[in-house]
Design an enzyme around this catalytic site. Structure first.
Site, mmCIF file in Angstrom:
data_model
loop_
_atom_site.group_PDB
_atom_site.id
_atom_site.type_symbol
_atom_site.label_atom_id
_atom_site.label_comp_id
_atom_site.label_asym_id
_atom_site.label_seq_id
_atom_site.Cartn_x
_atom_site.Cartn_y
_atom_site.Cartn_z
ATOM 1 C CB THR A 1 -0.931 0.028 1.229
ATOM 2 O OG1 THR A 1 -1.825 -1.081 1.169
ATOM 3 C CG2 THR A 1 -1.760 1.320 1.251
ATOM 4 C CG PHE B 1 0.135 4.647 3.761
ATOM 5 C CD1 PHE B 1 -1.016 4.845 4.503
ATOM 6 C CD2 PHE B 1 0.578 3.345 3.555
ATOM 7 C CE1 PHE B 1 -1.717 3.774 5.041
ATOM 8 C CE2 PHE B 1 -0.121 2.269 4.089
ATOM 9 C CZ PHE B 1 -1.274 2.478 4.832
#
Length: 385
Positions: free
Chosen positions: A272, A274
Protein backbone atom coordinates in the site's frame (compact mmCIF):
# COMPACT_ATOMS: atom_id res chain seq x y z
CA UNK A 1 -2.97 35.54 -13.23
CA UNK A 2 -5.58 33.43 -11.47
CA UNK A 3 -6.57 30.22 -13.19
CA UNK A 4 -9.80 29.64 -11.31
CA UNK A 5 -12.07 32.39 -9.96
CA UNK A 6 -12.67 32.46 -6.23
CA UNK A 7 -9.53 30.45 -5.48
CA UNK A 8 -6.45 31.23 -3.49
CA UNK A 9 -3.44 31.98 -5.64
CA UNK A 10 -0.11 30.29 -5.11
CA UNK A 11 2.89 31.92 -6.79
CA UNK A 12 5.90 29.67 -6.97
CA UNK A 13 8.27 32.62 -6.87
CA UNK A 14 6.98 32.98 -3.30
CA UNK A 15 7.38 29.28 -2.59
CA UNK A 16 8.79 29.98 0.83
CA UNK A 17 11.07 27.78 2.87
CA UNK A 18 9.03 26.95 5.94
CA UNK A 19 9.99 25.53 9.29
CA UNK A 20 8.33 22.28 8.27
CA UNK A 21 10.34 19.57 6.55
CA UNK A 22 13.39 21.54 5.44
CA UNK A 23 15.37 19.47 3.01
CA UNK A 24 19.11 19.12 3.60
CA UNK A 25 20.93 22.10 2.06
CA UNK A 26 17.60 23.64 1.02
CA UNK A 27 19.12 27.13 1.28
CA UNK A 28 21.07 26.36 -1.89
CA UNK A 29 17.81 26.46 -3.86
CA UNK A 30 16.31 29.65 -2.40
CA UNK A 31 17.91 31.89 -5.06
CA UNK A 32 16.75 29.53 -7.81
CA UNK A 33 13.22 29.35 -6.44
CA UNK A 34 12.86 33.12 -6.33
CA UNK A 35 13.45 33.20 -10.07
CA UNK A 36 10.47 30.97 -10.81
CA UNK A 37 7.22 32.69 -11.69
CA UNK A 38 4.65 29.99 -12.33
CA UNK A 39 1.37 30.53 -10.48
CA UNK A 40 -1.27 27.97 -9.56
CA UNK A 41 -4.86 28.25 -8.39
CA UNK A 42 -5.69 26.59 -5.12
CA UNK A 43 -9.12 25.16 -4.45
CA UNK A 44 -11.23 26.94 -1.86
CA UNK A 45 -10.88 25.70 1.69
CA UNK A 46 -13.04 22.74 2.67
CA UNK A 47 -16.30 23.32 4.49
CA UNK A 48 -16.01 23.41 8.27
CA UNK A 49 -19.24 21.53 8.93
CA UNK A 50 -17.58 18.13 9.46
CA UNK A 51 -16.13 17.16 12.84
CA UNK A 52 -13.33 14.96 14.02
CA UNK A 53 -13.89 12.36 16.74
CA UNK A 54 -13.71 13.83 20.31
CA UNK A 55 -10.76 13.84 22.73
CA UNK A 56 -7.58 15.69 23.63
CA UNK A 57 -4.08 15.97 22.32
CA UNK A 58 -0.93 17.73 23.46
CA UNK A 59 1.09 20.55 21.97
CA UNK A 60 4.48 19.26 21.03
CA UNK A 61 7.37 20.01 18.74
CA UNK A 62 8.65 17.65 16.06
CA UNK A 63 11.82 15.57 16.15
CA UNK A 64 13.83 14.49 13.16
CA UNK A 65 11.71 12.08 11.10
CA UNK A 66 13.20 9.20 9.16
CA UNK A 67 11.48 8.34 5.88
CA UNK A 68 13.66 5.70 4.27
CA UNK A 69 16.85 7.75 4.51
CA UNK A 70 15.26 11.16 3.98
CA UNK A 71 15.67 13.09 7.23
CA UNK A 72 13.92 16.45 7.15
CA UNK A 73 13.67 18.46 10.39
CA UNK A 74 10.54 20.30 11.42
CA UNK A 75 9.31 22.48 14.26
CA UNK A 76 5.69 22.72 15.41
CA UNK A 77 4.11 26.11 15.94
CA UNK A 78 2.72 26.59 19.46
CA UNK A 79 -0.58 28.21 18.55
CA UNK A 80 -3.21 25.60 19.39
CA UNK A 81 -5.29 26.35 22.49
CA UNK A 82 -6.30 23.39 24.66
CA UNK A 83 -10.00 24.31 24.60
CA UNK A 84 -9.86 24.37 20.80
CA UNK A 85 -8.45 20.82 20.66
CA UNK A 86 -11.03 19.45 23.06
CA UNK A 87 -13.87 20.29 20.63
CA UNK A 88 -12.62 17.82 18.04
CA UNK A 89 -13.38 14.14 18.07
CA UNK A 90 -10.24 12.05 18.31
CA UNK A 91 -10.63 8.34 18.92
CA UNK A 92 -7.24 7.82 20.53
CA UNK A 93 -3.87 9.48 21.00
CA UNK A 94 -0.87 7.23 21.48
CA UNK A 95 1.29 9.32 23.84
CA UNK A 96 4.40 7.53 25.00
CA UNK A 97 6.48 8.86 27.91
CA UNK A 98 9.27 10.88 26.32
CA UNK A 99 11.60 13.68 27.39
CA UNK A 100 11.28 15.52 24.08
CA UNK A 101 8.14 16.77 22.32
CA UNK A 102 7.08 14.75 19.31
CA UNK A 103 5.26 15.13 16.03
CA UNK A 104 1.51 14.45 16.08
CA UNK A 105 0.40 12.27 13.16
CA UNK A 106 -3.27 11.65 12.30
CA UNK A 107 -4.49 8.45 10.65
CA UNK A 108 -7.84 6.85 9.90
CA UNK A 109 -8.91 3.93 12.05
CA UNK A 110 -8.18 2.76 15.57
CA UNK A 111 -5.10 1.32 17.26
CA UNK A 112 -3.73 -1.64 15.35
CA UNK A 113 -4.72 -0.27 11.93
CA UNK A 114 -2.24 -0.50 9.06
CA UNK A 115 -2.36 3.29 8.77
CA UNK A 116 -1.05 3.58 12.32
CA UNK A 117 1.85 1.27 11.43
CA UNK A 118 2.55 3.39 8.33
CA UNK A 119 2.56 6.55 10.45
CA UNK A 120 5.04 4.97 12.86
CA UNK A 121 7.21 3.87 9.94
CA UNK A 122 7.38 7.47 8.69
CA UNK A 123 7.86 8.95 12.17
CA UNK A 124 9.10 6.29 14.62
CA UNK A 125 8.82 8.60 17.64
CA UNK A 126 5.50 10.25 16.77
CA UNK A 127 2.31 10.66 18.76
CA UNK A 128 -0.37 8.95 16.69
CA UNK A 129 -3.89 10.38 16.57
CA UNK A 130 -6.66 8.00 15.49
CA UNK A 131 -9.59 9.53 13.56
CA UNK A 132 -12.84 7.82 12.61
CA UNK A 133 -12.99 9.06 9.01
CA UNK A 134 -10.47 9.96 6.32
CA UNK A 135 -11.81 13.51 6.07
CA UNK A 136 -11.19 13.81 9.82
CA UNK A 137 -7.45 13.26 9.30
CA UNK A 138 -7.36 16.17 6.84
CA UNK A 139 -9.28 18.37 9.27
CA UNK A 140 -7.04 17.39 12.16
CA UNK A 141 -4.03 18.79 10.29
CA UNK A 142 -5.85 21.82 8.88
CA UNK A 143 -7.07 22.83 12.35
CA UNK A 144 -3.70 22.09 14.01
CA UNK A 145 -4.94 19.18 16.10
CA UNK A 146 -2.23 17.20 14.29
CA UNK A 147 0.96 18.18 12.49
CA UNK A 148 0.83 15.50 9.77
CA UNK A 149 -1.65 13.05 8.27
CA UNK A 150 -0.81 9.68 6.75
CA UNK A 151 -3.42 8.37 4.30
CA UNK A 152 -3.49 5.37 1.94
CA UNK A 153 -3.82 6.34 -1.71
CA UNK A 154 -3.43 3.06 -3.62
CA UNK A 155 -2.79 -0.64 -3.15
CA UNK A 156 -1.03 -3.03 -5.49
CA UNK A 157 -3.99 -5.45 -5.35
CA UNK A 158 -7.05 -3.34 -4.56
CA UNK A 159 -6.16 -0.31 -6.68
CA UNK A 160 -6.72 3.36 -5.91
CA UNK A 161 -8.51 4.75 -2.84
CA UNK A 162 -10.74 7.05 -4.88
CA UNK A 163 -12.30 8.91 -1.97
CA UNK A 164 -8.90 10.09 -0.81
CA UNK A 165 -8.19 11.61 -4.23
CA UNK A 166 -11.36 13.67 -3.78
CA UNK A 167 -10.17 14.78 -0.34
CA UNK A 168 -6.80 15.90 -1.74
CA UNK A 169 -8.74 18.23 -4.03
CA UNK A 170 -11.14 19.50 -1.34
CA UNK A 171 -8.54 20.31 1.32
CA UNK A 172 -5.60 22.68 1.15
CA UNK A 173 -2.93 20.34 2.47
CA UNK A 174 0.35 19.52 0.75
CA UNK A 175 1.93 16.16 -0.01
CA UNK A 176 5.41 16.16 1.55
CA UNK A 177 6.28 12.47 1.37
CA UNK A 178 5.19 8.95 0.51
CA UNK A 179 5.55 5.55 2.16
CA UNK A 180 5.40 2.10 0.63
CA UNK A 181 4.10 -0.28 3.27
CA UNK A 182 4.04 -4.07 2.82
CA UNK A 183 0.68 -5.40 4.00
CA UNK A 184 0.35 -8.91 5.42
CA UNK A 185 -3.22 -9.89 6.30
CA UNK A 186 -3.79 -12.41 9.08
CA UNK A 187 -6.93 -14.43 9.79
CA UNK A 188 -7.71 -13.80 13.47
CA UNK A 189 -10.12 -15.46 15.89
CA UNK A 190 -10.80 -15.76 19.60
CA UNK A 191 -9.09 -18.33 21.81
CA UNK A 192 -10.51 -21.82 21.32
CA UNK A 193 -11.92 -21.03 17.86
CA UNK A 194 -10.62 -23.15 14.99
CA UNK A 195 -10.73 -22.47 11.28
CA UNK A 196 -13.61 -24.91 10.73
CA UNK A 197 -15.71 -22.96 13.30
CA UNK A 198 -15.69 -19.80 11.21
CA UNK A 199 -18.41 -18.81 8.77
CA UNK A 200 -17.81 -15.07 8.37
CA UNK A 201 -14.77 -12.82 8.28
CA UNK A 202 -14.92 -9.11 9.10
CA UNK A 203 -12.56 -6.55 7.59
CA UNK A 204 -12.23 -3.39 5.54
CA UNK A 205 -13.59 -3.75 1.96
CA UNK A 206 -10.10 -3.31 0.50
CA UNK A 207 -8.69 -6.08 2.72
CA UNK A 208 -11.56 -8.41 1.78
CA UNK A 209 -10.92 -7.70 -1.91
CA UNK A 210 -7.21 -8.44 -1.46
CA UNK A 211 -8.03 -11.84 0.11
CA UNK A 212 -11.07 -12.78 -1.99
CA UNK A 213 -9.62 -15.94 -3.55
CA UNK A 214 -8.19 -17.19 -0.26
CA UNK A 215 -11.47 -16.66 1.58
CA UNK A 216 -13.41 -18.44 -1.18
CA UNK A 217 -11.13 -21.48 -0.91
CA UNK A 218 -11.73 -21.53 2.85
CA UNK A 219 -15.49 -21.26 2.34
CA UNK A 220 -15.73 -18.02 4.28
CA UNK A 221 -18.03 -15.08 3.63
CA UNK A 222 -16.63 -11.56 3.93
CA UNK A 223 -18.44 -8.78 5.77
CA UNK A 224 -17.23 -5.20 5.45
CA UNK A 225 -16.55 -2.95 8.43
CA UNK A 226 -14.86 0.45 8.68
CA UNK A 227 -11.32 -0.72 9.36
CA UNK A 228 -9.22 -3.87 9.76
CA UNK A 229 -8.47 -3.03 13.40
CA UNK A 230 -12.18 -2.32 13.99
CA UNK A 231 -12.86 -5.85 12.77
CA UNK A 232 -10.36 -7.33 15.23
CA UNK A 233 -11.71 -5.26 18.11
CA UNK A 234 -15.33 -6.27 17.35
CA UNK A 235 -14.50 -9.97 17.20
CA UNK A 236 -12.66 -9.75 20.53
CA UNK A 237 -15.13 -7.47 22.34
CA UNK A 238 -18.19 -9.51 21.36
CA UNK A 239 -16.41 -12.86 21.86
CA UNK A 240 -17.63 -14.05 18.47
CA UNK A 241 -17.20 -17.78 17.88
CA UNK A 242 -18.26 -18.13 14.25
CA UNK A 243 -16.70 -14.91 13.00
CA UNK A 244 -13.07 -14.00 12.47
CA UNK A 245 -11.22 -10.90 11.33
CA UNK A 246 -8.71 -10.00 8.63
CA UNK A 247 -6.20 -7.68 10.25
CA UNK A 248 -2.53 -7.24 11.13
CA UNK A 249 -0.47 -9.31 13.56
CA UNK A 250 -0.17 -6.20 15.76
CA UNK A 251 -3.98 -6.03 15.96
CA UNK A 252 -4.01 -9.67 17.07
CA UNK A 253 -1.59 -8.88 19.88
CA UNK A 254 -3.41 -5.70 20.83
CA UNK A 255 -6.88 -7.29 21.08
CA UNK A 256 -5.84 -10.74 22.34
CA UNK A 257 -6.76 -12.78 19.26
CA UNK A 258 -5.11 -15.89 17.84
CA UNK A 259 -3.60 -15.95 14.36
CA UNK A 260 -5.17 -18.87 12.48
CA UNK A 261 -3.40 -18.08 9.19
CA UNK A 262 -0.81 -15.56 8.05
CA UNK A 263 -0.30 -13.94 4.63
CA UNK A 264 -3.89 -14.60 3.60
CA UNK A 265 -3.77 -12.07 0.74
CA UNK A 266 -4.10 -13.48 -2.77
CA UNK A 267 -0.71 -12.08 -3.80
CA UNK A 268 2.30 -12.04 -1.50
CA UNK A 269 3.44 -8.77 -3.08
CA UNK A 270 0.78 -6.70 -1.36
CA UNK A 271 1.96 -3.11 -0.96
CA UNK A 272 0.00 0.00 0.00
CA UNK A 273 1.25 3.44 -0.92
CA UNK A 274 0.61 6.10 1.72
CA UNK A 275 0.91 9.88 1.39
CA UNK A 276 2.21 12.19 4.12
CA UNK A 277 0.31 15.49 4.30
CA UNK A 278 1.18 18.79 5.98
CA UNK A 279 -0.09 22.36 6.16
CA UNK A 280 2.99 23.78 4.45
CA UNK A 281 4.69 22.54 1.25
CA UNK A 282 8.13 21.02 1.20
CA UNK A 283 10.93 23.07 -0.33
CA UNK A 284 11.82 21.14 -3.51
CA UNK A 285 15.36 20.06 -4.37
CA UNK A 286 17.25 18.94 -7.46
CA UNK A 287 20.01 16.78 -5.97
CA UNK A 288 17.69 13.85 -5.19
CA UNK A 289 14.88 12.16 -7.16
CA UNK A 290 11.60 14.02 -6.61
CA UNK A 291 8.00 13.29 -7.51
CA UNK A 292 5.44 16.00 -8.19
CA UNK A 293 1.68 15.43 -7.91
CA UNK A 294 -0.80 17.70 -9.67
CA UNK A 295 -4.54 17.94 -10.28
CA UNK A 296 -6.05 19.71 -13.29
CA UNK A 297 -9.12 20.07 -15.48
CA UNK A 298 -9.01 20.58 -19.23
CA UNK A 299 -10.92 23.20 -21.20
CA UNK A 300 -11.86 20.65 -23.87
CA UNK A 301 -12.42 17.78 -21.43
CA UNK A 302 -10.91 14.33 -21.84
CA UNK A 303 -10.53 14.84 -25.61
CA UNK A 304 -7.63 17.17 -24.85
CA UNK A 305 -5.87 14.66 -22.58
CA UNK A 306 -3.36 13.47 -25.25
CA UNK A 307 -2.27 17.08 -25.79
CA UNK A 308 -2.01 17.61 -22.05
CA UNK A 309 0.18 14.56 -21.55
CA UNK A 310 2.38 15.52 -24.47
CA UNK A 311 3.77 18.46 -22.45
CA UNK A 312 5.57 15.92 -20.26
CA UNK A 313 6.80 13.85 -23.21
CA UNK A 314 8.19 16.90 -25.01
CA UNK A 315 10.05 17.93 -21.85
CA UNK A 316 11.31 14.38 -21.23
CA UNK A 317 9.43 14.09 -17.93
CA UNK A 318 8.35 10.60 -16.96
CA UNK A 319 4.63 10.22 -16.22
CA UNK A 320 4.29 7.80 -13.29
CA UNK A 321 0.53 7.71 -12.76
CA UNK A 322 -2.70 9.32 -13.94
CA UNK A 323 -6.10 9.03 -12.29
CA UNK A 324 -9.43 10.57 -13.32
CA UNK A 325 -12.37 11.54 -11.10
CA UNK A 326 -15.68 13.06 -12.25
CA UNK A 327 -15.94 16.80 -11.61
CA UNK A 328 -18.81 16.81 -9.14
CA UNK A 329 -20.06 20.38 -9.51
CA UNK A 330 -19.98 20.17 -13.32
CA UNK A 331 -20.35 16.48 -14.18
CA UNK A 332 -21.31 16.98 -17.83
CA UNK A 333 -19.71 19.09 -20.52
CA UNK A 334 -21.81 20.05 -23.51
CA UNK A 335 -20.86 18.49 -26.80
CA UNK A 336 -19.53 21.01 -29.34
CA UNK A 337 -20.09 18.76 -32.35
CA UNK A 338 -23.63 17.54 -31.74
CA UNK A 339 -26.20 19.83 -30.14
CA UNK A 340 -28.55 16.86 -29.54
CA UNK A 341 -25.98 15.09 -27.43
CA UNK A 342 -26.11 15.29 -23.64
CA UNK A 343 -22.39 15.91 -23.67
CA UNK A 344 -19.68 13.95 -21.91
CA UNK A 345 -18.23 13.74 -18.43
CA UNK A 346 -15.96 16.45 -17.08
CA UNK A 347 -13.03 15.03 -15.18
CA UNK A 348 -10.44 16.04 -12.66
CA UNK A 349 -7.14 14.48 -13.65
CA UNK A 350 -4.57 13.58 -11.01
CA UNK A 351 -1.05 12.94 -12.24
CA UNK A 352 2.28 11.98 -10.67
CA UNK A 353 5.43 12.84 -12.60
CA UNK A 354 9.06 12.11 -11.86
CA UNK A 355 10.19 15.71 -11.50
CA UNK A 356 10.97 18.42 -8.96
CA UNK A 357 9.29 21.81 -8.82
CA UNK A 358 12.78 23.25 -8.38
CA UNK A 359 13.64 22.15 -11.94
CA UNK A 360 13.10 24.66 -14.74
CA UNK A 361 12.02 21.82 -17.06
CA UNK A 362 9.11 21.05 -14.74
CA UNK A 363 8.18 24.73 -14.74
CA UNK A 364 8.15 24.80 -18.53
CA UNK A 365 5.97 21.69 -18.78
CA UNK A 366 3.40 23.03 -16.31
CA UNK A 367 3.28 26.40 -18.04
CA UNK A 368 2.29 24.58 -21.22
CA UNK A 369 -0.25 22.47 -19.33
CA UNK A 370 -1.70 25.63 -17.81
CA UNK A 371 -2.53 26.90 -21.30
CA UNK A 372 -4.76 23.85 -21.86
CA UNK A 373 -6.32 23.83 -18.39
CA UNK A 374 -9.16 25.60 -16.66
CA UNK A 375 -7.76 24.60 -13.27
CA UNK A 376 -4.28 23.51 -12.22
CA UNK A 377 -2.92 22.87 -8.76
CA UNK A 378 0.31 21.38 -7.47
CA UNK A 379 -0.54 18.98 -4.66
CA UNK A 380 3.06 18.52 -3.62
CA UNK A 381 6.64 18.00 -4.70
CA UNK A 382 8.42 15.45 -2.51
CA UNK A 383 11.26 12.87 -2.48
CA UNK A 384 10.65 9.57 -4.24
CA UNK A 385 11.03 6.32 -2.34
Amino acid sequence: MALFSGCHLFVLSNYRQTNSFKTPHSHLYSKHLRSLNLDFAFHQKARNSNTIESGNTKNCAAPVANMNGFQPRCHLQYDLAHDTVSKYQVLHTNSRVCNEPRLRVAYQGIRGAYSESAAEKAYPNCETIACRHFHSTFQAVGRRVADRAVIPIENSLGGSIHGNYDLLHRHNLHIIGEIQFAVSHCLLANNGVDLHDLKTVLSHPQALAQCEKSLTKLGLEGEAVANTAVAAKKVAAEMLRDTGALASSSAALLYGLNILASNVQDDSNNVTRFLVLAREPLTPATDTPFKTSIVFTLEDGSSALPDALSVFISNQIKLLKIESRPLKNQPLQASKNNSKSNGYFNYLFYADVEASMADQTTQTALKHLKELSTFLRVLGSYPMV
